[in-house]
Motif scaffolding. Sequence first.
Motif, PDB file in Angstrom:
ATOM      1  N   GLU A  50     -63.537  18.989 -54.586  1.00  0.00           N
ATOM      2  CA  GLU A  50     -63.328  18.776 -56.014  1.00  0.00           C
ATOM      3  C   GLU A  50     -63.792  19.999 -56.798  1.00  0.00           C
ATOM      4  O   GLU A  50     -64.858  20.555 -56.544  1.00  0.00           O
ATOM      5  N   GLY A  51     -62.968  20.433 -57.733  1.00  0.00           N
ATOM      6  CA  GLY A  51     -63.321  21.558 -58.584  1.00  0.00           C
ATOM      7  C   GLY A  51     -62.828  22.896 -58.100  1.00  0.00           C
ATOM      8  O   GLY A  51     -62.861  23.875 -58.846  1.00  0.00           O
ATOM      9  N   LEU A  52     -62.369  22.987 -56.838  1.00  0.00           N
ATOM     10  CA  LEU A  52     -61.867  24.260 -56.326  1.00  0.00           C
ATOM     11  C   LEU A  52     -60.521  24.573 -56.964  1.00  0.00           C
ATOM     12  O   LEU A  52     -59.602  23.763 -56.950  1.00  0.00           O
ATOM     13  N   THR A  66     -69.295  25.902 -56.782  1.00  0.00           N
ATOM     14  CA  THR A  66     -68.324  25.469 -55.784  1.00  0.00           C
ATOM     15  C   THR A  66     -68.439  26.226 -54.467  1.00  0.00           C
ATOM     16  O   THR A  66     -68.156  25.678 -53.404  1.00  0.00           O
ATOM     17  N   ALA A  67     -68.859  27.486 -54.498  1.00  0.00           N
ATOM     18  CA  ALA A  67     -68.902  28.305 -53.282  1.00  0.00           C
ATOM     19  C   ALA A  67     -69.727  27.672 -52.156  1.00  0.00           C
ATOM     20  O   ALA A  67     -69.288  27.668 -50.998  1.00  0.00           O
ATOM     21  N   PRO A  68     -70.927  27.120 -52.413  1.00  0.00           N
ATOM     22  CA  PRO A  68     -71.669  26.475 -51.317  1.00  0.00           C
ATOM     23  C   PRO A  68     -70.930  25.269 -50.735  1.00  0.00           C
ATOM     24  O   PRO A  68     -71.022  25.000 -49.526  1.00  0.00           O
ATOM     25  N   ILE A  69     -70.198  24.553 -51.573  1.00  0.00           N
ATOM     26  CA  ILE A  69     -69.417  23.408 -51.093  1.00  0.00           C
ATOM     27  C   ILE A  69     -68.293  23.886 -50.188  1.00  0.00           C
ATOM     28  O   ILE A  69     -68.000  23.280 -49.144  1.00  0.00           O
ATOM     29  N   VAL A  70     -67.662  25.000 -50.575  1.00  0.00           N
ATOM     30  CA  VAL A  70     -66.612  25.577 -49.740  1.00  0.00           C
ATOM     31  C   VAL A  70     -67.174  25.996 -48.387  1.00  0.00           C
ATOM     32  O   VAL A  70     -66.564  25.751 -47.336  1.00  0.00           O
ATOM     33  N   ARG A  71     -68.345  26.599 -48.372  1.00  0.00           N
ATOM     34  CA  ARG A  71     -68.955  27.046 -47.115  1.00  0.00           C
ATOM     35  C   ARG A  71     -69.277  25.873 -46.194  1.00  0.00           C
ATOM     36  O   ARG A  71     -69.260  26.015 -44.961  1.00  0.00           O
ATOM     37  N   GLU A  72     -69.557  24.709 -46.747  1.00  0.00           N
ATOM     38  CA  GLU A  72     -69.784  23.514 -45.938  1.00  0.00           C
ATOM     39  C   GLU A  72     -68.469  22.914 -45.442  1.00  0.00           C
ATOM     40  O   GLU A  72     -68.449  22.223 -44.415  1.00  0.00           O
ATOM     41  N   ARG A 145     -53.749  30.266 -55.781  1.00  0.00           N
ATOM     42  CA  ARG A 145     -53.582  29.156 -56.718  1.00  0.00           C
ATOM     43  C   ARG A 145     -53.165  27.872 -56.008  1.00  0.00           C
ATOM     44  O   ARG A 145     -53.606  26.778 -56.368  1.00  0.00           O
ATOM     45  N   ASP A 146     -52.306  28.005 -54.991  1.00  0.00           N
ATOM     46  CA  ASP A 146     -51.631  26.843 -54.412  1.00  0.00           C
ATOM     47  C   ASP A 146     -52.241  26.328 -53.118  1.00  0.00           C
ATOM     48  O   ASP A 146     -52.010  25.168 -52.760  1.00  0.00           O
ATOM     49  N   CYS A 147     -52.962  27.167 -52.373  1.00  0.00           N
ATOM     50  CA  CYS A 147     -53.409  26.820 -51.025  1.00  0.00           C
ATOM     51  C   CYS A 147     -54.930  26.724 -50.965  1.00  0.00           C
ATOM     52  O   CYS A 147     -55.638  27.679 -51.305  1.00  0.00           O
ATOM     53  N   GLY A 148     -55.428  25.581 -50.506  1.00  0.00           N
ATOM     54  CA  GLY A 148     -56.861  25.348 -50.512  1.00  0.00           C
ATOM     55  C   GLY A 148     -57.662  26.363 -49.725  1.00  0.00           C
ATOM     56  O   GLY A 148     -58.727  26.794 -50.171  1.00  0.00           O
ATOM     57  N   SER A 149     -57.169  26.759 -48.542  1.00  0.00           N
ATOM     58  CA  SER A 149     -57.937  27.700 -47.720  1.00  0.00           C
ATOM     59  C   SER A 149     -58.058  29.062 -48.389  1.00  0.00           C
ATOM     60  O   SER A 149     -59.104  29.721 -48.303  1.00  0.00           O
ATOM     61  N   VAL A 150     -57.002  29.499 -49.065  1.00  0.00           N
ATOM     62  CA  VAL A 150     -57.019  30.798 -49.726  1.00  0.00           C
ATOM     63  C   VAL A 150     -57.864  30.733 -51.000  1.00  0.00           C
ATOM     64  O   VAL A 150     -58.612  31.668 -51.310  1.00  0.00           O
ATOM     65  N   ALA A 151     -57.764  29.635 -51.718  1.00  0.00           N
ATOM     66  CA  ALA A 151     -58.614  29.456 -52.896  1.00  0.00           C
ATOM     67  C   ALA A 151     -60.083  29.471 -52.495  1.00  0.00           C
ATOM     68  O   ALA A 151     -60.937  30.043 -53.190  1.00  0.00           O
ATOM     69  N   GLY A 152     -60.399  28.849 -51.359  1.00  0.00           N
ATOM     70  CA  GLY A 152     -61.773  28.865 -50.863  1.00  0.00           C
ATOM     71  C   GLY A 152     -62.233  30.263 -50.508  1.00  0.00           C
ATOM     72  O   GLY A 152     -63.354  30.665 -50.836  1.00  0.00           O
ATOM     73  N   ALA A 153     -61.367  31.025 -49.838  1.00  0.00           N
ATOM     74  CA  ALA A 153     -61.700  32.406 -49.477  1.00  0.00           C
ATOM     75  C   ALA A 153     -61.968  33.242 -50.717  1.00  0.00           C
ATOM     76  O   ALA A 153     -62.930  34.029 -50.771  1.00  0.00           O
TER      77      ALA A 153
END
Length: 218
Positions: A50-52, A66-72, A145-153
């Motif tokens: 949520e929030g990414l 959000t970055a720590p959540i992405v790392r988890e 913008r569209d892909c979760g893995s790339v947004a996380g990166a």
Amino acid sequence: MSVAPTLEVETALWDRRPLVIGMDEVGRGALAGPVSVGAFALTRCDVVPEGLRDSKAMTARARERTAPIVREWGIAAVGHASAAEIDAVGIMAALAIAGRRALEELHAAGVDVVSSALLLDGSHDWLSPRLRRPLAITLRPKADRDCGSVAGAACVAKVERDALMVAHDAEHPGYGWASNKGYAAAVHMDAIRTLGPTRLHRRTWLKSDGAVSASAAA
């Protein structure tokens, strides 16, 4: 209001590969500091944190939250190429160097990079020229913008690079890097003209009078 990224592209890639590694760069257009590439390895799942969002659409506080959540959520790595490297080989080759370093960091963390599907933001493969062997790369414009893995990166890379520039601001006061992160803000340009460039500036991007070279980002 920004739209949340999905895992639609990743799901198609997971049908062929066990892992998807989303990749994106940050700092490409800055005048000082490194260019950085985030690489985010993700196994099959169906929920984006949520929030990414596209990191450019997030506030600094939202990215830091959000970055720590992405790392988890998956396994993240960030590679950097210095201003000196950018001056030596050019921005596109430096992007590839930073991207390879991020993948090497994932490999050191136990990620099987070779068997993964790489999802690269944009329409140009800047990564392959510096790889030691071909990898399965999918290009996707607006993937940040569209892909979760790339947004996380991108989120993780942006937070890490921003922190580096804040630390460098304390070492080189006057350029405003804590706020402008090395980009061409007015206070930064004025400081280059009055104080001169530092070791962290991309000197090939600057004219003798401190202005930005027209070919800097070419």
